[in-house]
Every structure is written in C-alpha cells, then in structure tokens.
Design a protein around this motif. Structure first.
Motif, PDB file in Angstrom:
ATOM      1  N   GLU A   1       6.656  16.518 -10.468  1.00 49.18           N
ATOM      2  CA  GLU A   1       8.034  16.494 -10.953  1.00 49.18           C
ATOM      3  C   GLU A   1       9.009  16.136  -9.834  1.00 49.18           C
ATOM      4  O   GLU A   1      10.030  15.501 -10.085  1.00 49.18           O
ATOM      5  CB  GLU A   1       8.397  17.848 -11.558  1.00 49.18           C
ATOM      6  CG  GLU A   1       7.619  18.177 -12.832  1.00 49.18           C
ATOM      7  CD  GLU A   1       8.057  19.505 -13.428  1.00 49.18           C
ATOM      8  OE1 GLU A   1       8.953  20.156 -12.844  1.00 49.18           O
ATOM      9  OE2 GLU A   1       7.496  19.902 -14.468  1.00 49.18           O
ATOM     10  N   ASN A   2       8.724  16.586  -8.623  1.00 49.17           N
ATOM     11  CA  ASN A   2       9.596  16.267  -7.489  1.00 49.17           C
ATOM     12  C   ASN A   2       9.494  14.783  -7.150  1.00 49.17           C
ATOM     13  O   ASN A   2       8.551  14.096  -7.551  1.00 49.17           O
ATOM     14  CB  ASN A   2       9.202  17.097  -6.273  1.00 49.17           C
ATOM     15  CG  ASN A   2       9.411  18.584  -6.507  1.00 49.17           C
ATOM     16  OD1 ASN A   2      10.102  18.987  -7.428  1.00 49.17           O
ATOM     17  ND2 ASN A   2       8.784  19.403  -5.665  1.00 49.17           N
ATOM     18  N   THR A   3      10.461  14.308  -6.399  1.00 46.18           N
ATOM     19  CA  THR A   3      10.499  12.901  -6.012  1.00 46.18           C
ATOM     20  C   THR A   3      10.030  12.748  -4.575  1.00 46.18           C
ATOM     21  O   THR A   3      10.743  13.134  -3.638  1.00 46.18           O
ATOM     22  CB  THR A   3      11.914  12.321  -6.157  1.00 46.18           C
ATOM     23  OG1 THR A   3      12.355  12.483  -7.513  1.00 46.18           O
ATOM     24  CG2 THR A   3      11.927  10.840  -5.793  1.00 46.18           C
TER      25      THR A   3
ATOM     26  N   LEU B   1       0.837  -1.204   0.000  1.00 44.88           N
ATOM     27  CA  LEU B   1       0.000   0.000   0.000  1.00 44.88           C
ATOM     28  C   LEU B   1       0.869   1.249   0.000  1.00 44.88           C
ATOM     29  O   LEU B   1       0.653   2.171  -0.796  1.00 44.88           O
ATOM     30  CB  LEU B   1      -0.908   0.011   1.229  1.00 44.88           C
ATOM     31  CG  LEU B   1      -1.647   1.343   1.486  1.00 44.88           C
ATOM     32  CD1 LEU B   1      -2.662   1.629   0.390  1.00 44.88           C
ATOM     33  CD2 LEU B   1      -2.315   1.321   2.856  1.00 44.88           C
ATOM     34  N   ALA B   2       1.861   1.279   0.877  1.00 48.43           N
ATOM     35  CA  ALA B   2       2.739   2.442   0.964  1.00 48.43           C
ATOM     36  C   ALA B   2       3.435   2.708  -0.364  1.00 48.43           C
ATOM     37  O   ALA B   2       3.554   3.865  -0.805  1.00 48.43           O
ATOM     38  CB  ALA B   2       3.766   2.229   2.071  1.00 48.43           C
ATOM     39  N   ASP B   3       3.872   1.650  -1.035  1.00 46.90           N
ATOM     40  CA  ASP B   3       4.558   1.817  -2.319  1.00 46.90           C
ATOM     41  C   ASP B   3       3.589   2.226  -3.425  1.00 46.90           C
ATOM     42  O   ASP B   3       3.942   3.027  -4.306  1.00 46.90           O
ATOM     43  CB  ASP B   3       5.263   0.518  -2.709  1.00 46.90           C
ATOM     44  CG  ASP B   3       6.494   0.242  -1.857  1.00 46.90           C
ATOM     45  OD1 ASP B   3       6.987   1.173  -1.199  1.00 46.90           O
ATOM     46  OD2 ASP B   3       6.948  -0.932  -1.841  1.00 46.90           O
ATOM     47  N   ALA B   4       2.367   1.686  -3.394  1.00 48.78           N
ATOM     48  CA  ALA B   4       1.390   2.037  -4.424  1.00 48.78           C
ATOM     49  C   ALA B   4       1.037   3.512  -4.362  1.00 48.78           C
ATOM     50  O   ALA B   4       0.927   4.197  -5.395  1.00 48.78           O
ATOM     51  CB  ALA B   4       0.137   1.186  -4.270  1.00 48.78           C
ATOM     52  N   VAL B   5       0.840   4.046  -3.157  1.00 48.60           N
ATOM     53  CA  VAL B   5       0.521   5.469  -3.019  1.00 48.60           C
ATOM     54  C   VAL B   5       1.734   6.312  -3.388  1.00 48.60           C
ATOM     55  O   VAL B   5       1.601   7.372  -4.019  1.00 48.60           O
ATOM     56  CB  VAL B   5       0.022   5.783  -1.599  1.00 48.60           C
ATOM     57  CG1 VAL B   5      -0.364   7.258  -1.486  1.00 48.60           C
ATOM     58  CG2 VAL B   5      -1.181   4.910  -1.240  1.00 48.60           C
ATOM     59  N   LEU B   6       2.917   5.861  -3.007  1.00 48.59           N
ATOM     60  CA  LEU B   6       4.131   6.600  -3.380  1.00 48.59           C
ATOM     61  C   LEU B   6       4.293   6.640  -4.890  1.00 48.59           C
ATOM     62  O   LEU B   6       4.676   7.674  -5.457  1.00 48.59           O
ATOM     63  CB  LEU B   6       5.350   5.958  -2.724  1.00 48.59           C
ATOM     64  CG  LEU B   6       6.656   6.749  -2.850  1.00 48.59           C
ATOM     65  CD1 LEU B   6       6.577   8.060  -2.073  1.00 48.59           C
ATOM     66  CD2 LEU B   6       7.838   5.915  -2.354  1.00 48.59           C
ATOM     67  N   ASP B   7       4.001   5.534  -5.576  1.00 43.69           N
ATOM     68  CA  ASP B   7       4.087   5.520  -7.043  1.00 43.69           C
ATOM     69  C   ASP B   7       3.102   6.513  -7.657  1.00 43.69           C
ATOM     70  O   ASP B   7       3.438   7.230  -8.610  1.00 43.69           O
ATOM     71  CB  ASP B   7       3.798   4.114  -7.573  1.00 43.69           C
ATOM     72  CG  ASP B   7       4.934   3.134  -7.301  1.00 43.69           C
ATOM     73  OD1 ASP B   7       6.046   3.588  -6.990  1.00 43.69           O
ATOM     74  OD2 ASP B   7       4.689   1.911  -7.394  1.00 43.69           O
ATOM     75  N   ALA B   8       1.875   6.567  -7.131  1.00 44.98           N
ATOM     76  CA  ALA B   8       0.888   7.512  -7.640  1.00 44.98           C
ATOM     77  C   ALA B   8       1.341   8.945  -7.394  1.00 44.98           C
ATOM     78  O   ALA B   8       1.170   9.827  -8.252  1.00 44.98           O
ATOM     79  CB  ALA B   8      -0.467   7.263  -6.982  1.00 44.98           C
ATOM     80  N   ALA B   9       1.934   9.200  -6.233  1.00 41.70           N
ATOM     81  CA  ALA B   9       2.430  10.537  -5.924  1.00 41.70           C
ATOM     82  C   ALA B   9       3.607  10.911  -6.824  1.00 41.70           C
ATOM     83  O   ALA B   9       3.747  12.071  -7.248  1.00 41.70           O
ATOM     84  CB  ALA B   9       2.847  10.607  -4.455  1.00 41.70           C
TER      85      ALA B   9
END
Length: 363
Positions: A302-304, A289-297
């Motif tokens: 443009e920022n990481t 879940l944490a990675d999926a939301v991070l990928d969407a963000a």
C-alpha cells in the motif's frame, strides 16, 4: 508454500561457524519443491562452508537472478540456548532471531517466489556463502562464470524512505580499509635529536587524511557521498623511548567510480600505505531494471516505495563490478542486522515474496 514457515526453518539452522548445513537444507528444499536444475559449487571448501547454492528455470535471452546469502554473523549470547540452538521468537508481527533480517527471511521469500514463478525469462536463484567475511561465495561464483544480466540482491531496503516501506536501492557504498604505517628511529626520550619520532610522522599522515575531500557521485539522479576517517592508532613501546613505528587504521566508504587519494600519505618520509580490504560499491546502470523492480514493489504494498541509496556494502558490489546490473530489495530495516534483538516483519517477508514473484513473471 509459506515463506514465513520457511524462514523459521532456515533461521533454526546455525550458520555462523559453518553454513554447510543450511546450504544443504536450501538445496534439498529447492529439489523437493521445484523441477529446477539445482547445483552446488566449491566456494569456501577450505573453511567447510559447503559451497554456494544455485537453481535455474525458464528460458530466454535475458537472465534475472534472485541473490542472497546463507551465512550469518556470530549470535549474541541471548540468541543461543545452552545446547547451542538458535532462539526463535514471534511477537507483535515480527520474528526474532539471528539471521531473520540478515538475511534468511528474504532468502525464504526468494526461494518461494522462485518456486512459484512462471518466469518470462531465464530465472536463477543463488545463495552465497561467506558474504559476512568479504564476499567469499560471490567472488568464487564470478570466477566460475556466474554472470546474470540482471540481479535483485535481497539485502535490506525496507524503511529507508518511510517506515515499513520496502524500497529499491539503486546504489550502495563500498568499504576500503587500509593501514598507514609510519616508521622512524628509536632513541631515548631524553635525546630526541638522536632518533626520528614515528608518531610525529603518523600525525602528519593524519593531517593529510583529514584534509582529503570525501568522494561523491550520482547514480540515477541520487547523490552518493563517501567518507574517510582514521579510526585506530597504535605506536610506541615505552614512556621513555622515542617510537620507531606507529600504525593508523583508515576506514573509507567508497562510491562508484571514485576513491579518496590516500596514496598521498606516502609523500611523507617513512610512511607507507597498504590496502587491507576493498569491498566494491554498487551502482545500477540500467534505469529500466530499477523501474521494473520499483513497479513490482509498488504493486505489492500500500505504501509508495522509492529508489534509495544504501550505506552498506553487499554482494551486489561484486556482481556490479563484474558487469551485472543490480538493485537491492529486501526485508531488513536500518539498524536490524547484526543486533542482539535482530528481527524481521512477517508482513514484509510475505511482501517481498510477492515482489520477487511479480518481477520474475513479468520481467
């Protein structure tokens, strides 16, 4: 659909004394702009809060919720006109006014994302009442069976790793507020041997608190450290009377799974400890879940962005405590909420709408 225009509409509706009117507006908008099932509950009915707002669409074995709240803290005098209306201003790419950052901007972004998403799962929108007064709406929703598998709580996570970067918080601290009461026996101050000084017992308790180790833990590789502090003291009745009672206020910032052993103060004669408030911390237990939301963000800016830890308690704590895996992702930046010049970036409002929609479409 325009998340910024919707932000203006929501912010314009006062919701510090009662959030019933803005809750009505949210529910009406969802009915007008979606085919979703929209309902209210009775959360905060005894305080005229109007109830939580829920909407549901899509289907599947997995439920993802976009969660916010529509109450605000009382406005500063500068944020209200003489006739009681909220002041809303736009300048330098930001919208100013009570509730812009905490959290009607993110709420508007979530509403638009919910309306436009073609979800790959069952998608729920939920806006709670009474978040600012201890999670009234969240707790009532959970009591009534609100239990999504996953939730993105749209509190602030922008500007933690770098300015204007919308990060994803995988944990936050909770808050336990408590009172230490020391009791003694009053006597004339000229005859100290005839009484028992409650303030002395209270200072012994302060020493116990001061020597406690701060709680700490780790969530998905991130350190979360709490704190404990005596913040208020009150005792005594006159300059020539030995005090019979002294009270201390203790502020503890809690971390997932850990509490400071404040009960140790009760080993001191005449001292008792009571918990006044316990807002739970949050820890995301699902790295996917944490990675999926991070990928969407990451896709939406443009920022990481990074996974971060948020210092403040939110309704995510109640949901996490009840078994929902949560993260936090939203527009508010550190230092924006509850201030006299509260504001939100227009670009970040639009960015969060993209994040929520992309997540819903792919989750």
């Amino acid at each position: 659909m325009d998340a910024i225009e919707l932000t203006r509409e929501l912010v314009a509706i006062p919701s510090h004394d009662s959030e019933a009117a803005v809750g009505d507006s949210i529910a009406d908008w969802l009915r007008d702009h979606t085919d979703a099932e929209v309902r209210r509950d009775d959360a905060g009915a005894d305080e005229n809060r109007g109830g939580n707002v829920f909407a549901r669409k899509g289907s599947g074995d997995t439920t993802l919720a976009l969660v916010g709240h529509h109450d605000v803290v009382p406005p500063d005098d500068s944020q209200v006109t003489d006739s009681g209306e909220y002041v809303i201003e736009e300048r330098d790419g930001r919208i100013y006014g009570r509730g812009t950052a905490d959290m009607k901007g993110a709420l508007a972004a979530a509403m638009v994302a919910f309306a436009e998403a073609e979800p790959a799962c069952e998608l729920v929108f939920a806006s709670f009442v009474g978040e600012e007064v201890g999670g009234v709406g969240a707790r009532r929703a959970i009591e009534n069976g609100f239990a999504p598998d996953y939730a993105v709580v749209t509190e602030g996570s922008t500007g933690y790793s770098a300015p204007q970067t919308t990060d994803v918080a995988v944990a936050h601290k909770g808050r336990r507020g408590s009172t230490i009461t020391a009791r003694g026996e009053a006597a004339h101050a000229s005859e100290v041997e005839q009484g028992e000084n409650a303030i002395y017992r209270a200072t012994d308790a302060v020493g116990v608190v001061r020597d406690l180790d701060f709680p700490s833990t780790e969530v998905l590789g991130h350190s979360v450290a709490g704190s404990v502090a005596v913040t208020e003291i009150e005792g005594g009745s006159a300059m020539n009377v030995l005090p019979e009672c002294c009270e201390l206020t203790v502020d503890e910032r809690t971390v997932p799974g850990e509490r400071a052993p404040l009960e140790r103060v009760e080993d001191i004669a005449g001292v008792e400890w009571t918990v006044d408030q316990d807002l739970p911390p949050m820890a995301c237990g699902d790295p996917e879940l944490a990675d999926a939301v991070l990928d969407a963000a990451d896709d939406a800016q443009e920022n990481t962005p990074e996974h971060v830890v948020k210092p403040h308690a939110t309704d995510a704590g109640w949901l996490s405590d009840a078994g929902t895996d949560c993260v936090i992702c939203g527009i508010a930046e550190p230092g924006e909420a509850h201030t006299a010049d509260e504001s939100a970036s227009l670009a970040v409002i639009e960015r969060c709408e993209r994040i929520y929609r992309r997540l819903a479409d792919s989750f």
